[in-house]
Write a protein that holds these residues in place. Structure first.
Motif, PDB file in Angstrom:
ATOM      1  N   ASP A  50      29.205 129.780 -77.206  1.00  0.00           N
ATOM      2  CA  ASP A  50      28.415 130.537 -76.237  1.00  0.00           C
ATOM      3  C   ASP A  50      26.947 130.106 -76.238  1.00  0.00           C
ATOM      4  OD1 ASP A  50      28.313 132.763 -74.303  1.00  0.00           O
ATOM      5  OD2 ASP A  50      27.030 133.715 -75.798  1.00  0.00           O
ATOM      6  N   ALA A  51      26.465 129.662 -77.413  1.00  0.00           N
ATOM      7  CA  ALA A  51      25.052 129.309 -77.539  1.00  0.00           C
ATOM      8  C   ALA A  51      24.769 127.835 -77.285  1.00  0.00           C
ATOM      9  CB  ALA A  51      24.544 129.699 -78.935  1.00  0.00           C
ATOM     10  N   GLY A  52      25.813 127.030 -77.022  1.00  0.00           N
ATOM     11  CA  GLY A  52      25.511 125.659 -76.622  1.00  0.00           C
ATOM     12  C   GLY A  52      26.268 124.527 -77.266  1.00  0.00           C
ATOM     13  N   CYS A  53      27.211 124.791 -78.179  1.00  0.00           N
ATOM     14  CA  CYS A  53      28.008 123.698 -78.738  1.00  0.00           C
ATOM     15  C   CYS A  53      29.013 123.200 -77.697  1.00  0.00           C
ATOM     16  CB  CYS A  53      28.764 124.157 -79.996  1.00  0.00           C
ATOM     17  SG  CYS A  53      27.794 124.056 -81.511  1.00  0.00           S
ATOM     18  N   ASP A  54      29.112 121.893 -77.577  1.00  0.00           N
ATOM     19  CA  ASP A  54      30.017 121.278 -76.607  1.00  0.00           C
ATOM     20  C   ASP A  54      31.392 120.996 -77.192  1.00  0.00           C
ATOM     21  OD1 ASP A  54      27.985 120.762 -74.412  1.00  0.00           O
ATOM     22  OD2 ASP A  54      27.073 119.634 -76.059  1.00  0.00           O
ATOM     23  N   VAL A  55      31.448 120.748 -78.482  1.00  0.00           N
ATOM     24  CA  VAL A  55      32.688 120.467 -79.209  1.00  0.00           C
ATOM     25  C   VAL A  55      32.631 121.248 -80.514  1.00  0.00           C
ATOM     26  CG1 VAL A  55      34.072 118.693 -80.384  1.00  0.00           C
ATOM     27  CG2 VAL A  55      32.921 118.142 -78.222  1.00  0.00           C
ATOM     28  N   ILE A  56      33.758 121.797 -80.922  1.00  0.00           N
ATOM     29  CA  ILE A  56      33.834 122.501 -82.204  1.00  0.00           C
ATOM     30  C   ILE A  56      34.776 121.763 -83.141  1.00  0.00           C
ATOM     31  CG2 ILE A  56      34.588 124.609 -83.400  1.00  0.00           C
ATOM     32  CD1 ILE A  56      31.973 125.004 -81.948  1.00  0.00           C
ATOM     33  N   GLU A  57      34.296 121.528 -84.358  1.00  0.00           N
ATOM     34  CA  GLU A  57      35.130 120.999 -85.442  1.00  0.00           C
ATOM     35  C   GLU A  57      35.539 122.172 -86.323  1.00  0.00           C
ATOM     36  OE1 GLU A  57      33.313 118.059 -87.875  1.00  0.00           O
ATOM     37  OE2 GLU A  57      32.538 116.899 -86.197  1.00  0.00           O
ATOM     38  N   VAL A  58      36.833 122.385 -86.444  1.00  0.00           N
ATOM     39  CA  VAL A  58      37.364 123.425 -87.322  1.00  0.00           C
ATOM     40  C   VAL A  58      37.786 122.766 -88.628  1.00  0.00           C
ATOM     41  CG1 VAL A  58      39.127 125.205 -87.624  1.00  0.00           C
ATOM     42  CG2 VAL A  58      38.165 124.766 -85.342  1.00  0.00           C
ATOM     43  N   GLY A  59      37.097 123.105 -89.706  1.00  0.00           N
ATOM     44  CA  GLY A  59      37.433 122.513 -90.992  1.00  0.00           C
ATOM     45  C   GLY A  59      38.666 123.154 -91.601  1.00  0.00           C
ATOM     46  N   LEU A  60      39.525 122.331 -92.186  1.00  0.00           N
ATOM     47  CA  LEU A  60      40.682 122.824 -92.928  1.00  0.00           C
ATOM     48  C   LEU A  60      40.285 122.852 -94.398  1.00  0.00           C
ATOM     49  CD1 LEU A  60      44.389 121.701 -92.362  1.00  0.00           C
ATOM     50  CD2 LEU A  60      43.504 122.386 -94.594  1.00  0.00           C
ATOM     51  N   PRO A  61      40.047 124.046 -94.968  1.00  0.00           N
ATOM     52  CA  PRO A  61      39.586 124.128 -96.360  1.00  0.00           C
ATOM     53  C   PRO A  61      40.563 123.447 -97.314  1.00  0.00           C
ATOM     54  CG  PRO A  61      39.295 126.231 -95.266  1.00  0.00           C
ATOM     55  CD  PRO A  61      40.120 125.372 -94.341  1.00  0.00           C
ATOM     56  N   TYR A  62      39.994 122.719 -98.260  1.00  0.00           N
ATOM     57  CA  TYR A  62      40.804 121.914 -99.174  1.00  0.00           C
ATOM     58  C   TYR A  62      40.245 122.049-100.579  1.00  0.00           C
ATOM     59  CZ  TYR A  62      43.234 117.739-100.955  1.00  0.00           C
ATOM     60  OH  TYR A  62      44.031 116.869-101.672  1.00  0.00           O
ATOM     61  N   SER A  63      41.121 122.010-101.557  1.00  0.00           N
ATOM     62  CA  SER A  63      40.715 122.276-102.942  1.00  0.00           C
ATOM     63  C   SER A  63      40.029 121.103-103.626  1.00  0.00           C
ATOM     64  CB  SER A  63      41.957 122.679-103.761  1.00  0.00           C
ATOM     65  OG  SER A  63      42.941 121.660-103.700  1.00  0.00           O
ATOM     66  N   ASP A  64      40.071 119.914-103.028  1.00  0.00           N
ATOM     67  CA  ASP A  64      39.449 118.742-103.643  1.00  0.00           C
ATOM     68  C   ASP A  64      38.593 118.005-102.614  1.00  0.00           C
ATOM     69  OD1 ASP A  64      38.817 116.814-105.512  1.00  0.00           O
ATOM     70  OD2 ASP A  64      40.618 115.617-105.145  1.00  0.00           O
ATOM     71  N   PRO A  65      37.502 118.646-102.166  1.00  0.00           N
ATOM     72  CA  PRO A  65      36.700 118.093-101.065  1.00  0.00           C
ATOM     73  C   PRO A  65      35.718 117.035-101.538  1.00  0.00           C
ATOM     74  CG  PRO A  65      35.783 120.169-101.767  1.00  0.00           C
ATOM     75  CD  PRO A  65      36.971 119.918-102.651  1.00  0.00           C
ATOM     76  N   VAL A  66      36.209 115.825-101.762  1.00  0.00           N
ATOM     77  CA  VAL A  66      35.407 114.792-102.420  1.00  0.00           C
ATOM     78  C   VAL A  66      34.185 114.360-101.608  1.00  0.00           C
ATOM     79  CG1 VAL A  66      37.321 113.900-103.765  1.00  0.00           C
ATOM     80  CG2 VAL A  66      36.946 113.010-101.470  1.00  0.00           C
ATOM     81  N   MET A  67      34.214 114.546-100.281  1.00  0.00           N
ATOM     82  CA  MET A  67      33.097 114.089 -99.452  1.00  0.00           C
ATOM     83  C   MET A  67      32.159 115.222 -99.040  1.00  0.00           C
ATOM     84  SD  MET A  67      35.078 111.347 -97.014  1.00  0.00           S
ATOM     85  CE  MET A  67      33.591 110.927 -96.088  1.00  0.00           C
TER      86      MET A  67
END
Length: 274
Positions: free
Chosen positions: A41-58
């Protein structure tokens, strides 16, 4: 709807695309959906939905903290897909950002089908390279899903050419070496990386857009990344700054959403000012 649609719309308006990231299930599933809808609503054109992960190395500490909250609350892949469905229903291209292991465990063909059925645009796969992704490429092609792979300053020209050729939707240029996180200054590696990616894309005879993630957290930084005489990215990708805004308001969700809207508006103004 492909992310390419959002990039083309922004290009027609003479500006860069604003891509916003939050992990699903943070602060909980319903709260995460509310937050992403506020960003749209405030202006994002694309949304990335993160999939939570137990070993987020990056992932840096900010995104790790949010993902861990989601995992502690029991978020599942089904919740990620429900989040995608809610955001995509707005007409905003919605992609899942995920490490590869959860997709493999879920079943690659099944994940692609369920993501497409939820209205998702595709996947961003930070730890999967095209030469290791035949199963995903086949499944994505079967459902017309975007395949967004990453290029980095350390990538050889040959690997950039191979990676950009395999992408659909846009190319993700991660121009900060190391883990993710908001930074006080944008990376001086970003401009050369975008130029190298564009050279490879042009050589292939396409005009695939390039989105850049460099730890942007302010409107001025967004403008710098998007400016033609600066980094010149087609898209400005922001994650940690959005997550930090919600983490800073753990006990007042209304205040968190207000702050999230204000940040989104500032970043959206930045890509337009550029």
């Amino acid at each position: 709807m492909s992310t390419r649609t959002a990039f083309e719309r922004a290009r027609a308006e003479g500006r860069a695309t604003l891509v916003g990231y939050l992990p699903a299930g943070f602060p909980d599933v319903a709260g995460g959906i509310d937050a992403m809808l506020a960003m749209v609503d405030a202006g994002c054109d694309v949304i990335e939905v993160g999939l939570p992960y137990s070993d987020p190395v990056m992932d840096g500490p900010t995104i790790q903290a949010a993902a861990q909250q989601a995992l502690d609350r029991g978020v599942r892949t089904a919740d990620v897909l429900r989040t995608v469905e809610a955001v995509a229903a707005t007409g905003t291209p919605t992609v899942v950002m995920t490490y590869w292991n959860p997709v493999e465990r879920y079943g690659v063909a099944r994940f692609a089908a369920d993501l497409a059925n939820a209205g998702g645009a595709g996947l961003i796969t930070p730890d999967l390279t095209p030469d290791s992704a035949p199963e995903w490429i086949a499944a994505a092609d079967a459902h017309d899903l975007d395949k967004v792979f990453l290029v980095a300053p350390s990538s050889t020209d040959e690997r950039i050419a191979m990676t950009t050729a395999a992408c659909r939707g846009f190319v993700y240029a991660t121009a900060v070496m190391g883990v993710t996180g908001a930074r006080a200054t944008t990376s001086d590696l970003a401009g050369p990386l975008v130029a190298r990616a564009r050279t490879a894309i042009s050589a292939a005879g396409t005009d695939l857009p390039v989105g850049v993630g460099v730890g942007v957290s302010t409107g001025d930084q967004a403008a710098e990344v998007a400016a033609k005489d600066g980094i010149g990215a087609d898209g400005v990708i922001v994650g940690s700054a959005f997550v930090r805004t919600l983490l800073d308001h753990p006990d007042d969700r209304a205040a968190g959403l207000r702050a999230l809207r204000a940040l989104t508006e500032e970043l959206a103004a930045g890509v337009r000012r550029a």
